[in-house]
Enzyme design. Structure first.
Site, short mmCIF file in Angstrom:
data_model
loop_
_atom_site.label_atom_id
_atom_site.label_comp_id
_atom_site.label_asym_id
_atom_site.label_seq_id
_atom_site.Cartn_x
_atom_site.Cartn_y
_atom_site.Cartn_z
N TYR A 73 0.78 -1.27 -0.10
CA TYR A 73 0.16 0.07 -0.07
C TYR A 73 0.91 1.13 0.06
CZ TYR A 73 0.66 0.92 4.86
OH TYR A 73 1.29 1.32 6.00
N CYS A 74 0.34 2.17 -0.58
CA CYS A 74 1.01 3.72 -0.45
C CYS A 74 -0.09 4.59 -0.07
CB CYS A 74 1.54 4.06 -1.94
SG CYS A 74 0.43 4.01 -3.17
N ARG A 75 0.04 5.88 -0.53
CA ARG A 75 -0.87 6.86 -0.43
C ARG A 75 -2.27 6.82 -0.98
NH1 ARG A 75 -2.43 12.20 -2.19
NH2 ARG A 75 -1.20 11.67 -4.12
N ILE A 102 -3.39 4.28 1.82
CA ILE A 102 -3.96 4.91 2.92
C ILE A 102 -5.01 5.66 3.16
CG2 ILE A 102 -2.33 6.86 2.89
CD1 ILE A 102 -2.65 4.07 5.73
#
Length: 280
Positions: A73-75, A102
């Site tokens: 996962y990332c932003r 996120i």
């Protein structure tokens, strides 16, 4: 070789299903892999997540168990999709990218969806074909980076996209020479190289669609930086695969140089994105 063998298509999972796995006590059975920058991780992350920033991932894959289930996962889901695709291309069988990143985990879901692209090209069978495709994609990506450089306002962001556009020009020269080498010294021309594919940027996305996306009013500088990181990762993935499929030492040397430069670009983009997140 079919082009689908050269671009890895990642599997995705929605945040609700990830939360369900954690709530059911299955967190120990999965690796939550945060591929953002350290500054972003420190500002808030999913409990228990392992941090390996996307620019470092190619060199640190050996730290992860290839048999484990991994959720990246990332932003917003862009970098994590590239991370999952890269890992899939390196033998990870149970890797997923968390849709929306996120932001979606926190309930901050933006409207619209980033175009992941489908890599549906046929008749790509030889290193020569692959190099011609890569040249054409570098050419289109250079056009996109120049377009973004004219859109962004921040001086640091402008500078990095100018650097990226100039790098694509050098990559085209390297690929031209590599194509010449595998062709037995035959001299390709731009018309022949461009004929391999028209208007497709790194990652297999339409240049026309990418420029339209870039010119939408809601785009932020962070969006552009994340987008560039995804393109550079897709490019690194492609060149790594070509490298494994050729014994031509000239091609290997040229592609090695491009791969190392892609890693440098990823680090520069990631550092700038990290600094921006701290200042926001």
């Amino acid at each position: 070789m079919n082009i689908n063998d050269s671009f890895s298509k990642a599997k995705t999972i929605n945040p609700g299903d990830v939360k369900k796995l954690i709530n059911e006590g299955k967190a120990a059975d999965i690796i939550l892999l945060d591929v953002r920058q350290p500054e972003e991780y420190q500002s808030g992350h999913i409990p228990g997540a392992v941090l390996i920033p996307l620019p470092e991932l190619p060199e640190r894959l050996k730290e992860l168990d290839i048999s484990e289930q991994v959720i990246t996962y990332c932003r917003s889901g862009r970098r994590s999709y590239s991370a999952a695709a890269l890992m899939s291309g390196n033998g990870f069988k149970h890797v997923y990218s968390m849709d929306g990143g996120i932001n979606a985990w926190n309930g901050l879901v933006a409207s619209g969806q980033y175009e992941k692209g489908l890599f549906l090209f046929d008749n790509i069978k030889t290193p020569r074909d692959m190099l011609a495709l890569a040249w054409a994609m570098e050419n289109a990506t250079q056009i996109l980076y120049s377009e973004i450089q004219n859109i962004v306002i921040n001086d640091d962001t402008k500078k990095i996209f100018l650097t990226l556009a100039n790098a694509e020009e050098q990559h085209k020269k390297n690929l031209f020479n590599a194509h010449k080498s595998v062709s037995g010294g035959g001299q390709p021309d731009e018309k022949e190289l461009k004929a391999s594919v028209t208007g497709i940027i790194e990652g297999g996305i339409s240049l026309e669609n990418a420029i339209a996306w870039a010119n939408e009013k809601q785009r932020t500088e962070d969006d552009f930086l994340e987008y560039a990181m995804q393109l550079e990762t897709n490019s690194l993935d492609l060149y790594s695969k070509i490298l494994r499929k050729t014994d031509d030492q000239t091609v290997k040397k040229l592609l090695d140089n491009i791969i190392e430069e892609e890693k440098t670009h990823l680090n520069r983009l990631g550092n700038l994105l990290g600094k921006r997140s701290v200042n926001e």
